[in-house]
Design a protein around this motif. Structure first.
Motif: not given
Length: 439
Positions: A59-61, A64, A146, A202, A205-206, A210-211, A214, A418
């Motif tokens: 997943l995107p998170f 990174q 966000k 930001h 997709d996160v 879950f950031s 990032t 999510f």
């Protein structure tokens, strides 16, 4: 897996962190509970989902990268902030603040030259106290949202601007501000553009909770003097293990066990109890991640926060002698010989022979082990995660492991990790009530 002996823990560190379920293997404990078939079924589902996630590149998170394209912008924003201020106020709530708080707790002993303040609770008294303490000319504000519409953050931002304008400040007011928000037309971005301040995107997709890996969490990390690269490298190592060995990955095993205990043994709460003060904020971050991701459709387990050894003297009585409805996770760091050493003569003079010559770290280690064994003797299910040091790499690994565990657990529950539909109702009512107030 057998319990790690004291000697084994001293030598531990090759795989950054490991976990144990006590003297008996996890499989033996599951069998004793009569849950072998149920656990096996959940583990198979969890492994299958982990493999599906891996096939999609995770997943995107969890993507990174330690050499990602945002590393340059983070470093540039950090340099600009640290060159012009003594104090940084980070405005954000929930995921826009808790991850950063948990990460920068490692730098609590002045690793960086800038003091960081995180007033994530919209408390008028705290804001008044903060403004009285700081110098407007030497203060920078980082506002994170966000959506760009978070009411608490926008309210604090407007208050900060008025405060800075009322005192000494740079010729260009916008030099006191940096923003992190999604691209597109949204109030926070428009505000930043009008001020002429830098705006970091930001990731779209996160989600907020879950950031942490990032720019949301890593810009404060950079300002604190910690290593963004190391945080992300630690997360990368855990992700590699998750992909290569899903059947034994802490996130997968933890999700399968949590769901099995919830379904068949009435476990309604998950306890996170680190034995390190620097991880206190981590428990708050996990509380939001777990509760907001899994509390849906009448389902979910409630996160419980504690810190050892202090909460042995406040909550442990309940954990031991209250309802057996908790899955307990301890996070420990080998601390033999660490910290101040107790003078033997002084200890013996007061009948404290068992402390003579011991370090504070010796005491904490023994307390942790004793607490876990006492809980197990009371038939509580206990997991221990051992990290080899309080480091950026290890904390980055813990962040991504618990995020993956949350996502896999949501899959086993059959819910979406999510979204947070119930929370939106309260936001709508808040705006309605504010509109109805007479000024």
């Amino acid at each position: 897996m057998a319990t790690l002996s004291f000697a084994e823990i001293k030598e531990f560190g090759k795989n950054m962190f490991t976990y144990s379920f006590g003297k008996e293997s996890l499989e033996a404990q599951v069998e004793a509970l009569g849950l072998t078939a149920a656990y096996k079924a959940n583990l198979e589902k969890a492994v299958a989902h982990a493999k599906a996630l891996a096939a999609d590149g995770l997943l995107p998170f969890a993507r990174q990268a330690s050499n990602g394209p945002d590393m340059g912008p983070i470093a540039a924003a950090c340099a600009r902030i640290t060159a012009s201020c003594d104090d940084l106020i980070v405005l954000g709530t929930g995921g826009s603040s808790l991850g950063a708080q948990a990460a920068i707790a490692l730098a609590r002993f002045n690793k960086g030259k800038v003091r960081i303040h995180t007033p994530d609770s919209l408390c008028p008294f705290e804001m008044d106290l903060l403004f009285k303490e700081l110098n407007t000319r030497r203060t920078h504000v980082l506002a994170i949202s966000k959506s760009g519409t978070t009411a608490e953050t926008l309210a604090q931002l407007l208050a900060c601007r008025s405060w800075i304008e009322s005192g000494e400040h740079a010729e260009n007011l916008g030099d006191h501000f940096t923003f992190v928000t999604e691209p597109g037309k949204r109030p926070l971005r428009t505000y930043g553009e009008k001020l002429g301040s830098p705006i970091l995107d930001h990731p779209t997709d996160v989600g907020g909770r879950f950031s942490v890996l990032t720019n949301v969490g890593m810009l404060p990390v950079a300002v604190s003097g910690l290593s963004v690269e190391a945080f992300r490298k630690g997360a990368e190592d855990v992700c590699e293990d998750f992909i290569a060995h899903p059947e034994t990955a802490a996130a997968v095993v933890g999700a399968a066990l949590t769901q099995t205990l919830s379904e068949h043994k009435g476990i309604t709460q998950v306890l996170i109890m680190p034995y390190a003060e620097s991880l206190r904020a981590f428990t708050r971050w996990h509380g939001q991640l777990w509760a907001e991701s899994l509390g849906k459709d009448g389902l979910g387990t409630t996160p419980v926060r504690a810190v050892g050894p202090v909460d042995q003297h406040s909550q442990l009585q309940l954990f031991l002698d209250g309802p057996n409805d908790k899955f307990c996770t301890f996070i420990t760091i080998p601390s033999f010989g660490k910290g101040p050493r107790i003078d033997p003569d002084e200890a013996k003079a007061y009948g404290l022979d068992y402390m003579a010559g011991r370090t504070i770290g010796d005491t904490v280690t023994c307390q942790s082990r004793a607490t876990q064994e006492t809980l197990r003797a009371k038939d509580r299910t206990v997991r221990e995660i051992v990290i080899d040091a309080l480091s950026e790499e290890n904390l980055g690994g813990l962040f991504v492991s618990f995020m993956l565990e949350t996502v896999v657990t949501a899959h086993l529950m059959g819910i979406n990790a999510f979204d947070q539909p119930a929370v939106e109702e309260g936001k709508i009512l808040t705006r309605q009530y504010l509109n109805e107030l007479e000024i």
